[in-house]
Write an enzyme that holds these catalytic residues in place. Structure first.
Site, PDB file in Angstrom:
ATOM      1  N   ARG A 155       0.811  -1.212   0.000  1.00  0.00           N
ATOM      2  CA  ARG A 155       0.000   0.000   0.000  1.00  0.00           C
ATOM      3  C   ARG A 155       0.847   1.265   0.000  1.00  0.00           C
ATOM      4  NH1 ARG A 155      -4.414  -1.776   2.158  1.00  0.00           N
ATOM      5  NH2 ARG A 155      -2.880  -3.116   3.135  1.00  0.00           N
ATOM      6  N   THR A 156       1.714   1.369   0.996  1.00  0.00           N
ATOM      7  CA  THR A 156       2.485   2.600   1.160  1.00  0.00           C
ATOM      8  C   THR A 156       3.398   2.839  -0.034  1.00  0.00           C
ATOM      9  OG1 THR A 156       2.419   2.244   3.530  1.00  0.00           O
ATOM     10  CG2 THR A 156       3.993   3.850   2.737  1.00  0.00           C
TER      11      THR A 156
ATOM     12  N   LYS B  70      24.794  -7.634   0.290  1.00  0.00           N
ATOM     13  CA  LYS B  70      26.235  -7.881   0.270  1.00  0.00           C
ATOM     14  C   LYS B  70      26.912  -7.215   1.441  1.00  0.00           C
ATOM     15  CE  LYS B  70      26.222  -7.920  -4.796  1.00  0.00           C
ATOM     16  NZ  LYS B  70      26.560  -7.112  -5.959  1.00  0.00           N
TER      17      LYS B  70
ATOM     18  N   ARG C   6      11.461   3.311   4.072  1.00  0.00           N
ATOM     19  CA  ARG C   6      10.774   2.383   4.978  1.00  0.00           C
ATOM     20  C   ARG C   6      11.844   1.427   5.490  1.00  0.00           C
ATOM     21  NH1 ARG C   6       5.818  -0.765   5.461  1.00  0.00           N
ATOM     22  NH2 ARG C   6       4.832   1.282   5.472  1.00  0.00           N
TER      23      ARG C   6
ATOM     24  N   HIS D 172       5.194   6.615  11.573  1.00  0.00           N
ATOM     25  CA  HIS D 172       4.709   6.443  10.204  1.00  0.00           C
ATOM     26  C   HIS D 172       3.903   7.708   9.900  1.00  0.00           C
ATOM     27  CE1 HIS D 172       3.413   4.868   6.532  1.00  0.00           C
ATOM     28  NE2 HIS D 172       2.871   3.731   6.886  1.00  0.00           N
TER      29      HIS D 172
END
Lengths: 316, 173
Positions: A65-66, A93, A115, A143
């Site tokens: 969604r975000t 890595k 995020r 958020h």
């Protein structure tokens, strides 16, 4: 055109959490989002405001969604969008977050949408690059765009935020959404009640300016807005959580409980919904639910955030 | 500083502009009057009843915000407040009169034309301004002009309207 020298309300290059914003800044952002909302309703769903700018979505954690919302928001502002996902990157890595960010910055990126599972990740990137940074969720910390779109939705449906009784129900302790919601709601003058078992809603949250209650039934009739938090599956097996049946019995929103609320109560959920757990399917799809409205509004709010941060960066 | 138009002067000028618009409007097209936010919007709003008095009925009206279409967005910084475009009708095939207070470089009008193009395809767009002060940077000219004056680039033509500024006059500063 006559230009009016107004004192700018918004001067921030980054949006890291709602804690740092003033009530005026939040209101200004919501007003701006309102102007952006109509762009999505036109036949040409695009404005040239960020033409020539590059937005990179840096997602170190799953999200549909975000991420989609930020991508569309950037595209509707005519920015170029680069998708970065941890799975396909050099992070595997062993590259550090700082190095990853600085390397991406070196390619000429203007805005980073971050995020990350660790609290403070967005802040760290903001401090180590010259880009605008928008926090799209960091650990259990914040958020902010979810908090803003919840405020936007409440204001749109109820006409105001100030003075409303708002309950946030569920796993508040582990929820960045709840933290951002509380910060924004308290700043705009709502009365916030946090509801859930003591293990998930500890009394310490009263320090944020909210009331803490462990019994959902008693608060239902007074609420104007009830936001149901998502129960995260990994939490269910932990010892802070009651059994799933017990949780649904005590804190699940269903038709019977909805009948005890005000007729125009707004039922919110940040998604994705566990149907039949925090929210019964008929309530999630019912007339009081604003779940899909929240998603649409998220786009307008994110357009406003990207636009305002880039504007502030241009001026700096 | 000198006053170019006072309250009566503005009213008189708008009345003349309205009658010119009513005369030139084609009879076979929907007429729309759209103002550029904010003072163009106010002027458009005032033109409506005057155009009606001049014999033209059934006009659509709206306001366009050009902030997101400006070509100087990267330099003006956070002072730009994004307002709503409020055009709640289909502009396609309309005869659309775009209204602004002062015509100077032409860049605002260019931005408004782009914003309108994203909303539909009018049969024609005409430009109506209260004051044309010259110094165009783009090939844009008005079709309906309230007042044309010679200025220096350093001059400032300030339109003040009751609804926005609490007073009513046009000054050359």
């Amino acid at each position: 055109m006559t230009s009016e020298p107004e004192r700018p309300v918004w001067t921030r290059r980054h949006l890291l959490s709602l804690d740092e914003l003033t009530a005026d800044e939040i209101r200004f952002l919501l007003d701006t989002a309102e102007s952006f909302k109509q762009v999505s309703t036109r036949s040409v769903k695009k404005v040239p405001a960020l033409r020539g700018h590059v937005v990179v979505n840096m997602f170190f954690e799953e999200s549909t969604r975000t991420r989609t919302s930020f991508t569309l928001a950037a595209q509707r502002l005519s920015a170029d969008v680069v998708e970065f996902s941890e799975k396909l990157s050099s992070v595997k890595k062993g590259e550090s977050l700082r190095d990853t960010a600085r390397n991406i910055e070196a390619m000429g990126v203007d805005i980073m949408v971050v995020r990350h599972p660790a609290a403070g990740a967005a802040q760290q990137i903001a401090e180590s690059t010259a880009c605008c940074v928008v926090n799209a969720g960091d650990g259990q910390h914040a958020h902010p765009t979810q908090g803003l779109l919840d405020l936007f939705t409440i204001r749109e449906v109820k006409g105001r935020v100030e003075g409303l009784n708002v309950a946030i129900v569920g796993d508040v302790a582990h929820s960045r959404v709840a933290r951002s919601d509380v910060a924004g709601l308290v700043k705009l003058g709502a009365r916030v009640t946090l509801v859930g078992p003591p293990t998930l809603v500890p009394r310490t949250f009263e320090a944020l300016g909210a009331r803490v209650v462990h019994d959902l039934e008693t608060v239902l009739p007074e609420m104007d807005v009830i936001s149901m938090l998502r129960i995260q599956s990994e939490r269910i097996s932990s010892n802070v959580f009651p059994s799933l049946r017990e949780y649904v019995f005590l804190y699940g929103m269903n038709r019977e409980r909805l009948a005890r609320c005000k007729p125009d109560v707004l039922i919110m959920h940040p998604g994705p919904v566990n149907r039949g757990i925090e929210l019964a399917a008929d309530v999630a799809d019912g007339p009081n639910s604003s779940i899909l409205r929240q998603v649409s509004n998220g786009l307008a709010v994110r357009m406003a955030v990207l636009f305002l941060c880039q504007q502030a960066s241009n001026a700096a | 500083m000198s006053t170019l138009l006072d309250k009566d002067g503005i009213q008189h000028t708008l009345r003349r502009l309205a009658s010119e618009i009513a005369q030139q409007a084609p009879r076979n097209a929907q007429v729309a009057i759209v103002g550029i936010r904010r003072r163009g919007e106010t002027l458009a709003h005032r033109l409506l009843p005057l155009v009606r008095e001049a014999g033209l009925d059934g006009i659509q009206h709206g306001a366009v915000d050009i902030t997101l279409y400006r070509d100087d967005l990267t330099t003006i910084g956070p002072s730009a407040t994004v307002r709503k475009t409020e055009i709640y009708f289909d502009i396609t095939d309309t005869w659309l009169v775009l209204v602004d207070d002062v015509l100077y470089t032409g860049r605002s009008v260019r931005a408004a034309l782009d914003a309108l193009t994203d909303l539909g395809r009018p049969q024609a767009i005409r430009l109506c301004v209260l004051v044309d002060r010259g110094w165009r940077e783009l090939p844009i000219q008005p079709d309906f002009t309230g007042l044309r004056i010679d200025t220096e680039p350093a001059d400032n033509v300030k339109v003040r309207l009751l609804e926005v500024d609490g007073e009513e006059r046009v000054d050359l500063i």
